[in-house]
Design a protein around this motif. Structure first.
Motif, PDB file in Angstrom:
ATOM      1  N   VAL A  79      10.321  15.578  77.757  1.00  0.00           N
ATOM      2  CA  VAL A  79       9.263  16.586  77.716  1.00  0.00           C
ATOM      3  C   VAL A  79       9.413  17.368  76.418  1.00  0.00           C
ATOM      4  O   VAL A  79      10.536  17.720  76.032  1.00  0.00           O
ATOM      5  N   ALA A  80       8.299  17.644  75.759  1.00  0.00           N
ATOM      6  CA  ALA A  80       8.319  18.439  74.526  1.00  0.00           C
ATOM      7  C   ALA A  80       7.297  19.558  74.631  1.00  0.00           C
ATOM      8  O   ALA A  80       6.224  19.386  75.209  1.00  0.00           O
ATOM      9  N   VAL A 105      14.557  17.963  77.085  1.00  0.00           N
ATOM     10  CA  VAL A 105      13.441  18.845  76.778  1.00  0.00           C
ATOM     11  C   VAL A 105      13.516  19.173  75.293  1.00  0.00           C
ATOM     12  O   VAL A 105      14.552  19.637  74.803  1.00  0.00           O
ATOM     13  N   HIS A 106      12.435  18.920  74.575  1.00  0.00           N
ATOM     14  CA  HIS A 106      12.367  19.174  73.141  1.00  0.00           C
ATOM     15  C   HIS A 106      11.545  20.442  72.902  1.00  0.00           C
ATOM     16  O   HIS A 106      10.396  20.540  73.356  1.00  0.00           O
ATOM     17  N   ILE A 107      12.120  21.396  72.188  1.00  0.00           N
ATOM     18  CA  ILE A 107      11.424  22.624  71.825  1.00  0.00           C
ATOM     19  C   ILE A 107      11.040  22.511  70.356  1.00  0.00           C
ATOM     20  O   ILE A 107      11.910  22.371  69.490  1.00  0.00           O
ATOM     21  N   ILE A 108       9.740  22.576  70.075  1.00  0.00           N
ATOM     22  CA  ILE A 108       9.246  22.426  68.701  1.00  0.00           C
ATOM     23  C   ILE A 108       8.849  23.794  68.165  1.00  0.00           C
ATOM     24  O   ILE A 108       7.998  24.473  68.742  1.00  0.00           O
ATOM     25  N   GLY A 109       9.455  24.187  67.060  1.00  0.00           N
ATOM     26  CA  GLY A 109       9.148  25.490  66.485  1.00  0.00           C
ATOM     27  C   GLY A 109      10.315  26.427  66.653  1.00  0.00           C
ATOM     28  O   GLY A 109      11.457  26.083  66.314  1.00  0.00           O
ATOM     29  N   ARG A 110      10.056  27.615  67.179  1.00  0.00           N
ATOM     30  CA  ARG A 110      11.101  28.604  67.339  1.00  0.00           C
ATOM     31  C   ARG A 110      12.220  28.099  68.237  1.00  0.00           C
ATOM     32  O   ARG A 110      11.976  27.569  69.314  1.00  0.00           O
ATOM     33  N   ARG A 111      13.435  28.308  67.786  1.00  0.00           N
ATOM     34  CA  ARG A 111      14.587  27.872  68.576  1.00  0.00           C
ATOM     35  C   ARG A 111      14.762  28.733  69.820  1.00  0.00           C
ATOM     36  O   ARG A 111      15.153  28.242  70.872  1.00  0.00           O
TER      37      ARG A 111
END
Length: 224
Positions: A79-80, A105-111
């Motif tokens: 999931v991203a 789970v992939h977080i794109i942008g702010r950590r």
């Protein structure tokens, strides 16, 4: 009628731990001795009880042992989520990802992201950060993992009738703006969820849970 004194409430116990997201009204108390000879079990939990937000199968297990066991049977989807505006839905999406046993789970942008909605399930879930959409798409191409954008925008096929690959990553946008144009253009597929009412869209975390469950219906064995 008598003039008996009004009953008073018993004082609340003072030796109970303060409530947290990890502690619930469910759980088990200290384990009777002798303790089981099992390296997966946490001596502190055996001693004091286990009221964590875990299924009964994992009672008294250490966090590391739980993660190791989950890693042996994680599902083929990731999931991203795009995180440009610090979306509060991310925590809930992580919680659903854990419930449906997503790979990562992939977080794109702010950590940084708001973990409150995750209810500490992020401790048992692999979470990976990507600074931007381009780096995320490149990483997925290197892994041979098709990216399926989820957004009810023109060009989307219906989730209910589409072929959903067993190995993939579902890409979600934020509440309100949805996915960026760059994310949709770079994805390998584009799906939307059928809606029948008057609202234009549904909550981002609800949409993510629906899509993950759709994968489960198609590809997963019955839960134990």
């Amino acid at each position: 009628m008598t003039d008996e004194p009004a009953p008073t409430e018993s004082p609340a116990p003072t030796d109970l731990p303060a409530p947290t997201h990890e502690r619930t009204t469910h759980g088990v108390g200290p384990h009777p001795r002798p303790w089981p000879d099992d390296p997966r079990l946490d001596p502190e939990l055996l001693e004091h009880g286990d009221t964590r937000n875990v299924v009964d199968h994992y009672r008294y297990w250490s966090m590391e042992a739980i993660v190791a066991d989950l890693d042996t049977r994680r599902h083929g989807f990731d999931v991203a989520i795009e995180n440009w505006q610090h979306d509060l839905n991310i925590g809930s999406i992580v919680r659903s990802a854990n419930a449906f046993l997503a790979g990562t789970v992939h977080i794109i942008g702010r950590r940084r992201w708001n973990r409150r909605g995750a209810m500490v399930t992020d401790r048992y879930q692999h979470v990976r950060n990507h600074p931007d959409v381009a780096s995320f798409l490149a990483a997925m191409r290197d892994e041979g993992r098709p990216v399926i954008a989820i957004d009810n925008t023109p060009g989307a096929a219906m989730l209910e009738t589409a072929e959903v690959p067993e190995r993939c990553v579902f890409l979600f946008g934020q509440e309100g703006p949805g996915l960026t144009d760059e994310a949709v253009a770079g994805a390998d597929g584009h799906l939307e969820i059928a809606q029948y009412g008057s609202t234009r869209s549904i909550n981002a975390s609800a949409a993510a849970a629906i899509v993950m469950h759709a994968w489960i219906v198609r590809h997963a064995a019955p839960a134990r």
